[in-house]
Design a protein around this motif. Structure first.
Motif, PDB file in Angstrom:
ATOM      1  N   LEU A 187      15.368  36.609  43.851  1.00 60.36           N
ATOM      2  CA  LEU A 187      14.414  37.458  43.140  1.00 60.36           C
ATOM      3  C   LEU A 187      13.568  36.689  42.132  1.00 60.36           C
ATOM      4  O   LEU A 187      12.791  37.282  41.386  1.00 60.36           O
ATOM      5  N   GLY A 188      13.708  35.372  42.115  1.00 63.59           N
ATOM      6  CA  GLY A 188      12.884  34.555  41.233  1.00 63.59           C
ATOM      7  C   GLY A 188      13.093  34.846  39.766  1.00 63.59           C
ATOM      8  O   GLY A 188      12.131  34.824  38.974  1.00 63.59           O
ATOM      9  N   LEU A 189      14.347  35.073  39.362  1.00 59.35           N
ATOM     10  CA  LEU A 189      14.637  35.440  37.975  1.00 59.35           C
ATOM     11  C   LEU A 189      14.911  34.236  37.088  1.00 59.35           C
ATOM     12  O   LEU A 189      15.202  34.392  35.904  1.00 59.35           O
ATOM     13  N   GLY A 190      14.835  33.041  37.643  1.00 62.14           N
ATOM     14  CA  GLY A 190      14.931  31.829  36.835  1.00 62.14           C
ATOM     15  C   GLY A 190      16.307  31.556  36.262  1.00 62.14           C
ATOM     16  O   GLY A 190      16.420  30.934  35.200  1.00 62.14           O
ATOM     17  N   VAL A 191      17.365  32.012  36.942  1.00 63.06           N
ATOM     18  CA  VAL A 191      18.723  31.751  36.437  1.00 63.06           C
ATOM     19  C   VAL A 191      18.966  30.248  36.371  1.00 63.06           C
ATOM     20  O   VAL A 191      18.769  29.534  37.356  1.00 63.06           O
ATOM     21  N   ASP A 192      19.368  29.760  35.210  1.00 61.19           N
ATOM     22  CA  ASP A 192      19.639  28.331  35.064  1.00 61.19           C
ATOM     23  C   ASP A 192      21.067  28.054  34.611  1.00 61.19           C
ATOM     24  O   ASP A 192      21.471  26.903  34.447  1.00 61.19           O
ATOM     25  N   ASP A 193      21.850  29.132  34.413  1.00 60.81           N
ATOM     26  CA  ASP A 193      23.243  28.962  33.994  1.00 60.81           C
ATOM     27  C   ASP A 193      24.003  30.236  34.337  1.00 60.81           C
ATOM     28  O   ASP A 193      23.465  31.348  34.213  1.00 60.81           O
ATOM     29  N   VAL A 194      25.254  30.072  34.796  1.00 63.28           N
ATOM     30  CA  VAL A 194      26.110  31.229  35.071  1.00 63.28           C
ATOM     31  C   VAL A 194      27.415  31.054  34.305  1.00 63.28           C
ATOM     32  O   VAL A 194      28.135  30.065  34.508  1.00 63.28           O
ATOM     33  N   GLY A 195      27.695  31.991  33.422  1.00 65.34           N
ATOM     34  CA  GLY A 195      28.926  31.956  32.646  1.00 65.34           C
ATOM     35  C   GLY A 195      29.930  32.984  33.132  1.00 65.34           C
ATOM     36  O   GLY A 195      29.565  33.960  33.794  1.00 65.34           O
ATOM     37  N   THR A 196      31.194  32.769  32.798  1.00 67.74           N
ATOM     38  CA  THR A 196      32.276  33.648  33.241  1.00 67.74           C
ATOM     39  C   THR A 196      33.124  34.082  32.055  1.00 67.74           C
ATOM     40  O   THR A 196      33.466  33.269  31.200  1.00 67.74           O
ATOM     41  N   GLU A 197      33.448  35.383  32.014  1.00 68.92           N
ATOM     42  CA  GLU A 197      34.322  35.929  30.987  1.00 68.92           C
ATOM     43  C   GLU A 197      35.416  36.749  31.651  1.00 68.92           C
ATOM     44  O   GLU A 197      35.188  37.403  32.667  1.00 68.92           O
ATOM     45  N   LEU A 198      36.623  36.713  31.076  1.00 69.68           N
ATOM     46  CA  LEU A 198      37.750  37.464  31.618  1.00 69.68           C
ATOM     47  C   LEU A 198      38.610  38.012  30.490  1.00 69.68           C
ATOM     48  O   LEU A 198      38.954  37.280  29.553  1.00 69.68           O
ATOM     49  N   GLU A 199      38.951  39.288  30.577  1.00 69.04           N
ATOM     50  CA  GLU A 199      39.948  39.901  29.700  1.00 69.04           C
ATOM     51  C   GLU A 199      41.033  40.518  30.573  1.00 69.04           C
ATOM     52  O   GLU A 199      40.719  41.260  31.528  1.00 69.04           O
TER      53      GLU A 199
ATOM     54  N   PRO B 223      41.592  50.575  29.242  1.00 69.90           N
ATOM     55  CA  PRO B 223      41.487  50.691  27.783  1.00 69.90           C
ATOM     56  C   PRO B 223      40.131  51.280  27.395  1.00 69.90           C
ATOM     57  O   PRO B 223      39.142  51.128  28.120  1.00 69.90           O
ATOM     58  N   ARG B 224      40.094  51.927  26.268  1.00 67.81           N
ATOM     59  CA  ARG B 224      38.881  52.653  25.875  1.00 67.81           C
ATOM     60  C   ARG B 224      37.692  51.734  25.624  1.00 67.81           C
ATOM     61  O   ARG B 224      36.526  52.165  25.731  1.00 67.81           O
ATOM     62  N   HIS B 225      37.950  50.469  25.272  1.00 63.98           N
ATOM     63  CA  HIS B 225      36.818  49.600  24.949  1.00 63.98           C
ATOM     64  C   HIS B 225      36.153  49.020  26.203  1.00 63.98           C
ATOM     65  O   HIS B 225      35.120  48.374  26.104  1.00 63.98           O
ATOM     66  N   TRP B 226      36.749  49.250  27.384  1.00 64.15           N
ATOM     67  CA  TRP B 226      36.105  48.798  28.612  1.00 64.15           C
ATOM     68  C   TRP B 226      34.987  49.762  29.004  1.00 64.15           C
ATOM     69  O   TRP B 226      35.065  50.968  28.722  1.00 64.15           O
ATOM     70  N   PRO B 227      33.946  49.279  29.670  1.00 61.23           N
ATOM     71  CA  PRO B 227      32.953  50.193  30.242  1.00 61.23           C
ATOM     72  C   PRO B 227      33.641  51.111  31.250  1.00 61.23           C
ATOM     73  O   PRO B 227      34.670  50.751  31.836  1.00 61.23           O
ATOM     74  N   SER B 228      33.080  52.288  31.483  1.00 57.55           N
ATOM     75  CA  SER B 228      33.731  53.236  32.395  1.00 57.55           C
ATOM     76  C   SER B 228      32.739  53.856  33.368  1.00 57.55           C
ATOM     77  O   SER B 228      32.492  55.064  33.343  1.00 57.55           O
ATOM     78  N   PRO B 229      32.129  53.022  34.233  1.00 63.45           N
ATOM     79  CA  PRO B 229      31.307  53.603  35.304  1.00 63.45           C
ATOM     80  C   PRO B 229      32.196  54.373  36.271  1.00 63.45           C
ATOM     81  O   PRO B 229      33.431  54.294  36.204  1.00 63.45           O
ATOM     82  N   GLN B 230      31.588  55.100  37.197  1.00 59.88           N
ATOM     83  CA  GLN B 230      32.370  55.787  38.207  1.00 59.88           C
ATOM     84  C   GLN B 230      33.103  54.766  39.078  1.00 59.88           C
ATOM     85  O   GLN B 230      32.683  53.618  39.189  1.00 59.88           O
ATOM     86  N   HIS B 231      34.182  55.200  39.709  1.00 55.29           N
ATOM     87  CA  HIS B 231      34.857  54.324  40.649  1.00 55.29           C
ATOM     88  C   HIS B 231      33.915  54.030  41.817  1.00 55.29           C
ATOM     89  O   HIS B 231      33.194  54.901  42.305  1.00 55.29           O
ATOM     90  N   GLY B 232      33.926  52.793  42.236  1.00 54.55           N
ATOM     91  CA  GLY B 232      33.009  52.352  43.282  1.00 54.55           C
ATOM     92  C   GLY B 232      32.105  51.271  42.735  1.00 54.55           C
ATOM     93  O   GLY B 232      32.532  50.444  41.912  1.00 54.55           O
ATOM     94  N   TRP B 233      30.851  51.291  43.173  1.00 51.56           N
ATOM     95  CA  TRP B 233      29.914  50.239  42.793  1.00 51.56           C
ATOM     96  C   TRP B 233      28.654  50.871  42.209  1.00 51.56           C
ATOM     97  O   TRP B 233      28.075  51.803  42.785  1.00 51.56           O
ATOM     98  N   THR B 234      28.231  50.360  41.063  1.00 53.12           N
ATOM     99  CA  THR B 234      27.026  50.864  40.408  1.00 53.12           C
ATOM    100  C   THR B 234      26.048  49.709  40.223  1.00 53.12           C
ATOM    101  O   THR B 234      26.405  48.669  39.667  1.00 53.12           O
ATOM    102  N   VAL B 235      24.833  49.909  40.698  1.00 54.77           N
ATOM    103  CA  VAL B 235      23.763  48.916  40.563  1.00 54.77           C
ATOM    104  C   VAL B 235      22.725  49.466  39.589  1.00 54.77           C
ATOM    105  O   VAL B 235      22.206  50.569  39.790  1.00 54.77           O
ATOM    106  N   THR B 236      22.433  48.705  38.539  1.00 51.38           N
ATOM    107  CA  THR B 236      21.453  49.132  37.540  1.00 51.38           C
ATOM    108  C   THR B 236      20.395  48.045  37.388  1.00 51.38           C
ATOM    109  O   THR B 236      20.727  46.882  37.124  1.00 51.38           O
ATOM    110  N   ILE B 237      19.147  48.427  37.554  1.00 50.39           N
ATOM    111  CA  ILE B 237      18.025  47.509  37.350  1.00 50.39           C
ATOM    112  C   ILE B 237      17.223  47.999  36.152  1.00 50.39           C
ATOM    113  O   ILE B 237      16.742  49.143  36.137  1.00 50.39           O
ATOM    114  N   GLU B 238      17.115  47.169  35.155  1.00 49.76           N
ATOM    115  CA  GLU B 238      16.291  47.458  33.991  1.00 49.76           C
ATOM    116  C   GLU B 238      14.966  46.731  34.169  1.00 49.76           C
ATOM    117  O   GLU B 238      14.935  45.515  34.367  1.00 49.76           O
ATOM    118  N   GLY B 239      13.886  47.481  34.156  1.00 48.10           N
ATOM    119  CA  GLY B 239      12.576  46.869  34.369  1.00 48.10           C
ATOM    120  C   GLY B 239      11.518  47.931  34.452  1.00 48.10           C
ATOM    121  O   GLY B 239      11.571  48.948  33.753  1.00 48.10           O
TER     122      GLY B 239
END
Length: 344
Positions: free
Chosen positions: A205-217, A267-283
């Motif tokens: 999509l030509g978004l210019g990604v130049d770094d990918v970071g990873t986080e885990l809890e 846990p309550r501090h986690w995001p809580s989308p519906q079960h399954g897969w949610t795709v969100t595009i901000e633009g």
């Protein structure tokens, strides 16, 4: 044209692929590769839970003269994949290589040389990483004037997923908390696949990604739980919240997030989308789509069938891609390269 196909691996996805290959009018199943001694010599139909096919599963399968291999082992290897590609067989896989151009250089070059030697193509696909995490966002992006940020979220409870080898042995649910990090062998392999998906979206999509970071809890189990015959003890890992963040000049532009639990409330501090897969595009415009796989939205079917539907979808994304990959130029063929219409 009829394409001759070998099914490589007969786990949850592999057996669904066998059924899918048999149902596809342009495909012919000509061989089945297995790893377990107790499966060697058994009829492929028996392994897939259908009538006998007259094809005996084998540990050693010659792919010379085969059009495609649907490669779905639990533990993929570059050596194995390169040998298949060099033999001239196209390789469609649900196990790795979602964006080969962003793999480690040594692996990438080895696989590319094998494609050149065999005049073959390599294609990685599936659900997430795969269709729901890559193809759906790319398709939605066609309605965009501008994209600021893409997020793919997956929320799932693995307690009903009847594959303890993946749940416990590969993803390390049930292990002590301090033993599960972004560098732990099994989870690290899975993490690298999701990193490739972030790179694929950024590149496609030509978004210019130049770094990918990873986080885990990780979170602990509050009580002992029986999971498909194995005990997940209280205090052991019962939830994993992963984030893979692609940045352009320090600004997040692509994010893949998974919220996985095994019988444990989020846990309550986690995001809580519906079960399954949610795709969100901000633009401009901003869009959101939620998707899920079930055995049926109309019929009353057992829970096991609903759980199995994800394996069916994963397998069929690969099965339906076989003709398009076989006619593609030799080399790497990503999900962004194939036509959207694969079924039918």
């Amino acid at each position: 044209m009829t394409y001759r196909v070998v099914q490589w691996g007969t786990g949850a996805v592999g057996v669904e692929a066998i059924r899918g290959i048999l149902d596809h009018p342009d495909l012919e199943l000509v061989g089945v590769k297995v790893y377990s001694e107790d499966k060697v010599g058994r009829d492929a139909g028996e392994l897939a839970g259908i009538d006998p096919l007259g094809i005996a599963a084998a540990k050693d399968v010659d792919t010379t003269g085969v059009d495609a291999v649907l490669y779905a082992p639990r533990h993929p290897t570059v050596d194995e994949a390169a040998a298949i590609l060099a033999s001239g067989a196209n390789l469609i896989t649900t196990a790795f290589a979602f964006h080969p151009a962003r793999m480690p250089a040594a692996d990438r070059d080895r696989l590319h040389q094998a494609c050149v030697a065999g005049g073959s193509s390599l294609h990685g696909t599936g659900l997430n990483p795969g269709n729901l995490g890559a193809i759906i966002p790319i398709a939605l992006a066609g309605m965009s004037r501008r994209i600021e940020h893409i997020k793919i979220q997956e929320r799932a409870d693995w307690s009903v997923y009847d594959s303890v080898e993946i749940t416990f042995d590969q993803m390390r649910f049930g292990s002590p908390l301090d033993e599960v990090t972004t560098e732990t062998a099994g989870p690290k392999f899975t993490s690298e696949l999701f990193q490739q998906q972030v790179w694929l979206l950024g590149d496609a999509l030509g978004l210019g990604v130049d770094d990918v970071g990873t986080e885990l809890e990780v979170i602990p189990a509050s009580v002992d739980r029986d999971i498909c015959g194995r005990t997940l003890p209280a205090g052991a890992v019962a939830g994993q919240h992963w984030r893979w963040i692609g940045r352009c000049a320090g600004t997040p532009v692509v994010e893949v997030e998974t919220l996985w639990t095994v019988g444990e409330p989020q846990p309550r501090h986690w995001p809580s989308p519906q079960h399954g897969w949610t795709v969100t595009i901000e633009g401009s415009p901003s869009m959101q789509a939620h998707l899920m796989t079930l055995a049926s939205f109309r019929r009353d079917v057992p829970l096991a069938e609903h759980v199995r539907s994800a394996s069916v979808a994963t397998a069929m994304q690969a099965v339906n891609a076989i003709p398009a990959v076989c006619t593609a130029p030799a080399g790497f063929v990503t999900m962004a390269d194939l036509p959207l219409r694969l079924f039918g």
